[in-house]
Structure formats: structure tokens, C-alpha cells
Design an enzyme around this catalytic site. Structure first.
Site, short mmCIF file in Angstrom:
data_model
loop_
_atom_site.label_atom_id
_atom_site.label_comp_id
_atom_site.label_asym_id
_atom_site.label_seq_id
_atom_site.Cartn_x
_atom_site.Cartn_y
_atom_site.Cartn_z
N GLN A 184 23.09 -1.89 -4.22
CA GLN A 184 22.81 -1.25 -2.94
C GLN A 184 22.70 -2.24 -1.79
O GLN A 184 22.34 -1.86 -0.68
CB GLN A 184 21.58 -0.35 -3.03
CG GLN A 184 20.25 -1.06 -3.23
CD GLN A 184 19.14 -0.08 -3.54
OE1 GLN A 184 19.01 0.46 -4.63
NE2 GLN A 184 18.28 0.17 -2.55
N SER B 292 8.46 -3.67 2.45
CA SER B 292 8.48 -4.97 1.75
C SER B 292 9.07 -6.04 2.66
O SER B 292 8.80 -7.22 2.49
CB SER B 292 9.30 -4.86 0.46
OG SER B 292 8.75 -3.86 -0.36
N HIS C 229 3.72 1.73 -1.62
CA HIS C 229 4.08 1.99 -3.02
C HIS C 229 2.85 2.48 -3.79
O HIS C 229 2.95 3.37 -4.65
CB HIS C 229 4.58 0.71 -3.71
CG HIS C 229 5.85 0.16 -3.13
ND1 HIS C 229 5.88 -0.97 -2.37
CD2 HIS C 229 7.13 0.60 -3.21
CE1 HIS C 229 7.13 -1.23 -2.01
NE2 HIS C 229 7.91 -0.29 -2.50
N GLN D 128 8.80 8.99 2.11
CA GLN D 128 9.53 9.61 3.22
C GLN D 128 9.98 8.58 4.25
O GLN D 128 10.75 8.89 5.15
CB GLN D 128 8.64 10.67 3.90
CG GLN D 128 8.58 11.95 3.10
CD GLN D 128 7.45 12.87 3.52
OE1 GLN D 128 6.68 12.56 4.43
NE2 GLN D 128 7.31 13.97 2.84
N GLU E 84 0.83 -1.22 0.00
CA GLU E 84 0.00 0.00 0.00
C GLU E 84 0.86 1.27 0.00
O GLU E 84 0.48 2.30 -0.57
CB GLU E 84 -0.96 -0.05 1.21
CG GLU E 84 -1.90 1.13 1.34
CD GLU E 84 -2.68 1.49 0.06
OE1 GLU E 84 -3.01 0.59 -0.73
OE2 GLU E 84 -2.95 2.71 -0.14
#
Ligand code: PAF
Length: 335
Positions: free
Chosen positions: A107, A232, A83, A194, A81
Site C-alpha cells: 500500500q 503514527s 489504536h 474513522q 492512543e
């Protein structure tokens, strides 16, 4: 690029990425019937089926098919939700929306969760379609990194602070892929959550320092009802892990509630909650709790006033979780 980072073409995860490319291809053909006009009727509602681009050429063709301002939502998939709210924000800001899905090896550190990072491509496509994304750019590793990259982005001093100190090289790899995605998609606007406050600050800094012609938009963190920030990685948590993980957001809210008493009180209030979680079963292993200036990620000192971010990171079992809240610190007479 520090040698501790993953190299794009090597290791067992290279096989994972080849499988992912095949999945992209299968998904592409299974949605083929919806593609002409890209608009289909499903369950009585109008659903825009995104054009799926797996290569640079397909992306260029898909981009040429859009009109007006284009927004990009870069993701590593496993869409939730949070994303979806970024895609909605992108739709409010532009005429067309592209979502990129790419688990970026650069990364991840050697002991991090690149291989087991959730890959849920079919469900991600459904989410993108439901939110009205126009393009899904889902490149394979070979498309993004055809060879070992020699020139990469260096994140500078901010990239070595806070999350960067806990994950050396992480921000170099993140900025490198974000710059590549911006160059490939050439959006007018790019939307980031954020929840990754330092990532957002680093991207803003890169775009300013390198004069990248894009507007960067930060969208608010989405939380479960009990306060847990959506991530995630939450799917790795057992019920017991999740109970312990809740201490992260509780600590942040306790800190923000103490904002009127100044920076030291903010950190102390949050630390009290985290100390309890460190003794829980399973325990929270704290990586950091910091109160920082949002544009530099330097820790603020006792007399600081102005905007700040209270940021926390920790591990529950093997799951690395981060969270943060913005707050405003005022002068003693304003309190
Ligand atoms: O936030 C993420 O999911 C990733 O760091 C990003 C921005 C997509 C770059 O890989």
C-alpha cells in the site's frame, strides 16, 4: 497490481522486514515467562499477556485457544492512543481480541515512507497487553507474501477518487492485505478508525461486494487537545511542522461550523483556513480538500443534503497527513 506499487519481496525494505521478524522472535522469548495462563500481576493490576503469533500456524493455534466472538484490529504498528481506543472498542464488541501488526509494502508508493515508517514493536506489545488484547499477530513479509502475489484486490472506481487519486494503487494494496488478514484471522468483527474514512468506506464496500463474513465497525478519531488527529506519522513533525499541521483540523471544524449554510459554504470556510496555512513557515502543501458522500467518496454538489464527510490531506515538509470530519447537510428550509 499497478507496477508503481512496491513489490513484496524486493528492495532495501526487504532487509528491514527480516529485522522486524527477528525483533518479533526476541519479543516472543522475552515475554515467554508470562505466557502460561497468559495472566500476570504487574504493578498491582491484572495484565493479560497476549499470545504473539508470527506465523500462520502460530496464529491458528492462538485462535483455537480463544472462546466466543473474536474481534480483529488491523494495524501497521507504531500504536498510539487512537489504536488503543480501537482495541478497547474491539473488547466491547467481542470476547477475545486479536491485533495485527504488519507494515504492508503493497500500500506504499515508490516515493512514500515505507522504509522510514516507524517500527516500535516492543512498545506496541506493551500497548496491546495494557489494553487486554489476547493475540498479537505480527507476521513477517515472507509470511504475508511468500511470493509475488498474482491475484490481488482491485479497489474499483472509489479507489481512484480523492486519496486514491493522490496515491495511485494505495487502496488496491490496502484492500489486498485487509482481505488476507480477514481470511487468516477469521474474526467476527473488525474495527477500523474513522480517521481513514475512505479506507473504512472501501473496506465496507469490499466486504459487501465480496460477501466477506465479518462485521465492520468504525471507531471515532482520537485527537490531541488542540485538535490534531492522532497519527503514527505525527512523530515525524517538528514543533514548527506541528503548528502548521494544526490547520488541517482547524479547517475541518471551520467547515463543519458552516454546515447550516450548505456545501459551498462548508468548503469555502475550510479553504480560508488552509490558504493561510499555505503561506505559513513551514507551509502546508494541500493535496485535496473535498466534501464527499461518505459511502462513495464522490464530491457532493451545491444542492446536496444528507450525510457528508469533509476530508483534507496535505504535506508538511515530507510528512503526509490526512484528516476528516463527518457532518450533516440539511435542506434550506431546515436551516
Ligand atoms: O490503517 C492501517 O493502519 C492500514 O491501512 C491497515 C488497515 C492496517 C492495512 O494495512
Amino acid at each position: 497490481m499497478p507496477s508503481t506499487r512496491r513489490t513484496p519481496g524486493a528492495g532495501p525494505s526487504a532487509a528491514n522486514d527480516r529485522r522486524t521478524t527477528d525483533e518479533h522472535r526476541r519479543a516472543l522469548s522475552s515475554t515467554e515467562q508470562d505466557r502460561p495462563g497468559r495472566i500476570s500481576e504487574r504493578a498491582g493490576g491484572r495484565v493479560v499477556t497476549p499470545v504473539i503469533a508470527a506465523t500462520r500456524e502460530e496464529l491458528a493455534a492462538a485462535r483455537a485457544g480463544t472462546e466466543g466472538a473474536l474481534a480483529l484490529v488491523p494495524t501497521m504498528g507504531a500504536l498510539h492512543e487512537g489504536h488503543r481506543s480501537l482495541i478497547r472498542e474491539a473488547r466491547r464488541r467481542a470476547d477475545a481480541v486479536a491485533v495485527s501488526i504488519f507494515v504492508n509494502p503493497l500500500q506504499f508508493g515508490p516515493n512514500e515512507d515505507f522504509d522510514r515508517y516507524p517500527r516500535t514493536f516492543e512498545a506496541d506489545l506493551e500497548a496491546c497487553a495494557a489494553e487486554g488484547a489476547d493475540i498479537v499477530f505480527a507476521p513477517s513479509r515472507e509470511v504475508m507474501y511468500p511470493g509475488e502475489p498474482e491475484v490481488t484486490v482491485k479497489s474499483g472506481p472509489m479507489g481512484e477518487r480523492v486519496e486514491g487519486a493522490a496515491r495511485p494503487g494505495h487502496f488496491d494494496g490496502m484492500l489486498t492485505v485487509v482481505l488476507k488478514l480477514l481470511n487468516l484471522v477469521r474474526p467476527d468483527v473488525a474495527v477500523f478508525g474513522q480517521k481513514d474514512a475512505q479506507q473504512l468506506a472501501m473496506i465496507r464496500r469490499m466486504v459487501a461486494d465480496l460477501n466477506v463474513p465479518v462485521e465492520i465497525v468504525g471507531a471515532p478519531t482520537v485527537r490531541e487537545q488542540d485538535g490534531l488527529a492522532l497519527s503514527s506519522r505525527n512523530r515525524y513533525l517538528s514543533e514548527d511542522d506541528r503548528r502548521t499541521a494544526l490547520a488541517l483540523s482547524r479547517a475541518l471544524y471551520a467547515g463543519v461550523d458552516a454546515a447550516d449554510e450548505g456545501p459551498d459554504a462548508v468548503v469555502a470556510a475550510a479553504a480560508t483556513v488552509l490558504d493561510k496555512a499555505a503561506a505559513a513557515d513551514p507551509p502546508l502543501e494541500l493535496d485535496y480538500l473535498v466534501l464527499v458522500d461518505p459511502s462513495t467518496f464522490l464530491q457532493v454538489t451545491t444542492g446536496y443534503t444528507g450525510p457528508a464527510v469533509l476530508a483534507v490531506a496535505g504535506r508538511v515538509g515530507t510528512t503526509h497527513l490526512i484528516d476528516n470530519l463527518p457532518l450533516q447537510l440539511v435542506t434550506p428550509k431546515e436551516r
